[in-house]
Design a protein around this motif. Structure first.
Motif, mmCIF file in Angstrom:
data_model
loop_
_atom_site.group_PDB
_atom_site.id
_atom_site.type_symbol
_atom_site.label_atom_id
_atom_site.label_comp_id
_atom_site.label_asym_id
_atom_site.label_seq_id
_atom_site.Cartn_x
_atom_site.Cartn_y
_atom_site.Cartn_z
ATOM 1 N N ASN A 132 9.892 2.815 -3.324
ATOM 2 C CA ASN A 132 10.578 2.722 -4.613
ATOM 3 C C ASN A 132 11.012 1.297 -4.919
ATOM 4 N N GLN A 133 11.468 0.566 -3.920
ATOM 5 C CA GLN A 133 11.865 -0.828 -4.107
ATOM 6 C C GLN A 133 10.663 -1.703 -4.477
ATOM 7 N N LEU A 134 9.518 -1.447 -3.832
ATOM 8 C CA LEU A 134 8.304 -2.199 -4.145
ATOM 9 C C LEU A 134 7.893 -1.985 -5.602
ATOM 10 N N ILE A 135 7.886 -0.747 -6.029
ATOM 11 C CA ILE A 135 7.501 -0.426 -7.407
ATOM 12 C C ILE A 135 8.445 -1.110 -8.400
ATOM 13 N N THR A 140 0.824 -1.226 0.000
ATOM 14 C CA THR A 140 0.000 0.000 0.000
ATOM 15 C C THR A 140 0.852 1.268 0.000
ATOM 16 N N LEU A 141 2.159 1.127 0.279
ATOM 17 C CA LEU A 141 3.040 2.299 0.164
ATOM 18 C C LEU A 141 3.142 2.794 -1.274
ATOM 19 N N THR A 142 2.718 1.975 -2.231
ATOM 20 C CA THR A 142 2.809 2.363 -3.646
ATOM 21 C C THR A 142 1.537 3.046 -4.154
ATOM 22 N N LEU A 143 0.545 3.265 -3.295
ATOM 23 C CA LEU A 143 -0.750 3.778 -3.766
ATOM 24 C C LEU A 143 -0.659 5.160 -4.421
ATOM 25 N N GLY A 144 0.434 5.854 -4.164
ATOM 26 C CA GLY A 144 0.628 7.147 -4.820
ATOM 27 C C GLY A 144 0.805 7.050 -6.322
ATOM 28 N N LEU A 145 1.080 5.836 -6.841
ATOM 29 C CA LEU A 145 1.181 5.669 -8.296
ATOM 30 C C LEU A 145 -0.075 6.164 -9.002
ATOM 31 N N LYS A 146 -1.235 5.904 -8.398
ATOM 32 C CA LYS A 146 -2.503 6.282 -9.018
ATOM 33 C C LYS A 146 -3.290 7.294 -8.200
ATOM 34 N N TYR A 147 -3.120 7.283 -6.874
ATOM 35 C CA TYR A 147 -4.064 7.999 -6.012
ATOM 36 C C TYR A 147 -3.509 9.267 -5.370
ATOM 37 N N LYS A 148 -2.278 9.614 -5.622
ATOM 38 C CA LYS A 148 -1.757 10.865 -5.088
ATOM 39 C C LYS A 148 -2.452 12.044 -5.764
ATOM 40 N N THR A 149 -2.778 13.060 -4.973
ATOM 41 C CA THR A 149 -3.421 14.244 -5.528
ATOM 42 C C THR A 149 -2.912 15.489 -4.818
ATOM 43 N N ASN A 150 -2.862 16.572 -5.544
ATOM 44 C CA ASN A 150 -2.504 17.868 -4.962
ATOM 45 C C ASN A 150 -3.741 18.649 -4.536
ATOM 46 N N LYS A 151 -4.924 18.081 -4.791
ATOM 47 C CA LYS A 151 -6.178 18.740 -4.409
ATOM 48 C C LYS A 151 -6.544 18.313 -2.996
ATOM 49 N N LYS A 152 -6.136 19.102 -2.024
ATOM 50 C CA LYS A 152 -6.385 18.783 -0.627
ATOM 51 C C LYS A 152 -7.691 19.415 -0.154
ATOM 52 N N ASN A 153 -8.462 18.641 0.626
ATOM 53 C CA ASN A 153 -9.755 19.128 1.109
ATOM 54 C C ASN A 153 -9.677 19.746 2.498
ATOM 55 N N GLY A 154 -8.500 19.688 3.118
ATOM 56 C CA GLY A 154 -8.322 20.292 4.432
ATOM 57 C C GLY A 154 -8.899 19.490 5.582
ATOM 58 N N LYS A 155 -9.388 18.273 5.327
ATOM 59 C CA LYS A 155 -10.033 17.491 6.384
ATOM 60 C C LYS A 155 -9.011 16.813 7.297
ATOM 61 N N ILE A 156 -9.367 16.749 8.575
ATOM 62 C CA ILE A 156 -8.638 15.930 9.539
ATOM 63 C C ILE A 156 -9.519 14.735 9.849
ATOM 64 N N LEU A 157 -8.970 13.535 9.686
ATOM 65 C CA LEU A 157 -9.748 12.313 9.820
ATOM 66 C C LEU A 157 -9.227 11.468 10.976
ATOM 67 N N PHE A 158 -10.142 10.989 11.826
ATOM 68 C CA PHE A 158 -9.841 9.922 12.768
ATOM 69 C C PHE A 158 -10.370 8.631 12.158
ATOM 70 N N VAL A 159 -9.496 7.655 11.975
ATOM 71 C CA VAL A 159 -9.890 6.373 11.377
ATOM 72 C C VAL A 159 -9.735 5.280 12.423
ATOM 73 N N ASP A 160 -10.858 4.797 12.929
ATOM 74 C CA ASP A 160 -10.868 3.734 13.951
ATOM 75 C C ASP A 160 -9.823 3.958 15.039
ATOM 76 N N PRO A 161 -9.838 5.124 15.691
ATOM 77 C CA PRO A 161 -8.883 5.314 16.788
ATOM 78 C C PRO A 161 -9.251 4.407 17.962
ATOM 79 N N TYR A 162 -8.258 3.946 18.708
ATOM 80 C CA TYR A 162 -8.544 3.177 19.911
ATOM 81 C C TYR A 162 -9.292 4.057 20.888
ATOM 82 N N ILE A 163 -10.264 3.479 21.552
ATOM 83 C CA ILE A 163 -11.029 4.192 22.555
ATOM 84 C C ILE A 163 -10.586 3.663 23.909
#
Length: 350
Positions: A344-347, A128-151
């Protein structure tokens, strides 16, 4: 033929992180012909060889390994669950993996397991470190996301009565703030099978009591809260789950900051160059904890760790960015560049 390795799951819920790993595979194919179910690898039937990038987690049912002869495998970014290792490493499996060595290990713990059984291995890190090959974007939405943080302290305490007592205390102390957060977070369930309202409010009271020591109210109440758990697994096709995974990766790619305890949110964020703060399960009595699975991975993140009843900022770079205050929504967090070598090695290798 080219196949995408998936794990569709057998339960009512499903961690979409498995499909995010498949999205990483997808980038490397000009054409995809089929899905290949990871938990049924020994029963795949095809008149043609199926080329499959064999990354991901192995596996719920070790008896389904090794794969059938029609699979043409490339093993990279493999994680082997230590709890299943004794069943997984049969003579047949060891012989099979030796035919396809060296095996790229997602984490140092897996590399040790493989080498212990005489299988040549190397630390590749995660695809998944290679996901920037297709999914990197310079269009930032400014959002801060909590993704399944430990409670906390819910998952850090094995006795549910003690957890419940602490959560009640936090709710009495922070009822209004717990209610505000509970309206934002719909997916929390841990205390009761009878009251979702109770689950959310007590959980978010505990969450606020711990996380507000490090993060400002401005950040906590303006962030979005995301889960990797799909509740309606059986009602979704693999195509639909893949589409959900792609949308999540795009969401992470556009975010300002992601705070998570999910490695398959954190690693993709590195891949798409979104700042990440990781809160691991190391040292917790948690169902998510798995010895060795963070070896070589934690070092790539800005880490905040649960220690001695509170959150501790361990990463020196992150300490400097925090200064003496809390982390607010306007602060700028930077990732370490250590992951770039592995990306880079993965790619190159794949």
């Amino acid at each position: 033929m080219n196949g995408l390795l998936i794990c569709s799951g057998t339960g009512k819920t499903k961690n979409i992180g498995d499909y995010i790993q498949t999205v990483a595979q997808e980038q490397f194919w000009d054409k995809v012909d089929c899905y290949v179910e990871r938990e049924a690898l020994d029963s795949i039937v095809s008149n043609e060889k199926i080329n499959v990038i064999m990354n991901g987690w192995y596996m719920w049912n070790p008896k389904k390994f090794p794969p059938s002869d029609c699979i043409n495998p490339f093993f990279i970014s493999v994680h082997i669950n230590p709890k299943c290792a004794s069943d997984f490493f049969s003579e047949q499996t060891i012989s099979y993996l030796k035919k396809h060595e060296p095996i790229g290990a997602r984490d140092k713990g897996t590399q040790v397991l493989l080498e212990h059984h005489g299988i040549k291995s190397y630390y590749s890190s995660c695809l998944t470190l290679t996901l920037g090959l297709k999914y990197k974007t310079n269009k930032k939405n400014g959002k801060i996301l909590f993704v399944d943080p430990y409670i906390f302290p819910v998952e850090s305490t094995p006795e549910i009565a003690k957890s419940l007592l602490k959560a009640c205390f936090h709710f009495i102390k922070h009822p209004i703030k717990a209610h505000r957060l509970a309206k934002k977070v719909e997916y929390v369930t841990w205390v009761s099978k009878y009251s979702k309202w109770l689950d959310r409010h007590l959980s978010m009271a505990s969450f606020y009591a711990i996380y507000s020591k490090v993060f400002t109210d401005d950040l906590l109440f303006n962030a979005e809260y995301i889960t990797h758990i799909i509740q309606n697994n059986f009602s979704l096709s693999d195509d639909e789950k893949m589409e959900q995974a792609r949308k999540l990766v795009w969401l992470y790619a556009g975010a300002k900051l992601v705070i998570t305890s999910r490695i398959h949110a954190a690693l993709p964020c590195l891949g798409v160059e979104t700042p990440i703060i990781f809160i691991p399960s190391s040292g917790l009595n948690s169902t998510r904890e798995n010895a060795g699975r963070f070896g070589g991975i934690e070092e790539l993140f800005n880490v905040i760790r649960w220690k001695k009843g509170r959150l501790i900022i361990e990463n020196e770079n992150l300490k400097k960015q925090f200064g003496k205050g809390k982390l607010g929504k306007d602060i700028h967090v930077e990732n370490s560049k250590d992951y770039v070598f592995y990306r880079n090695q993965l790619i190159k290798t794949v």
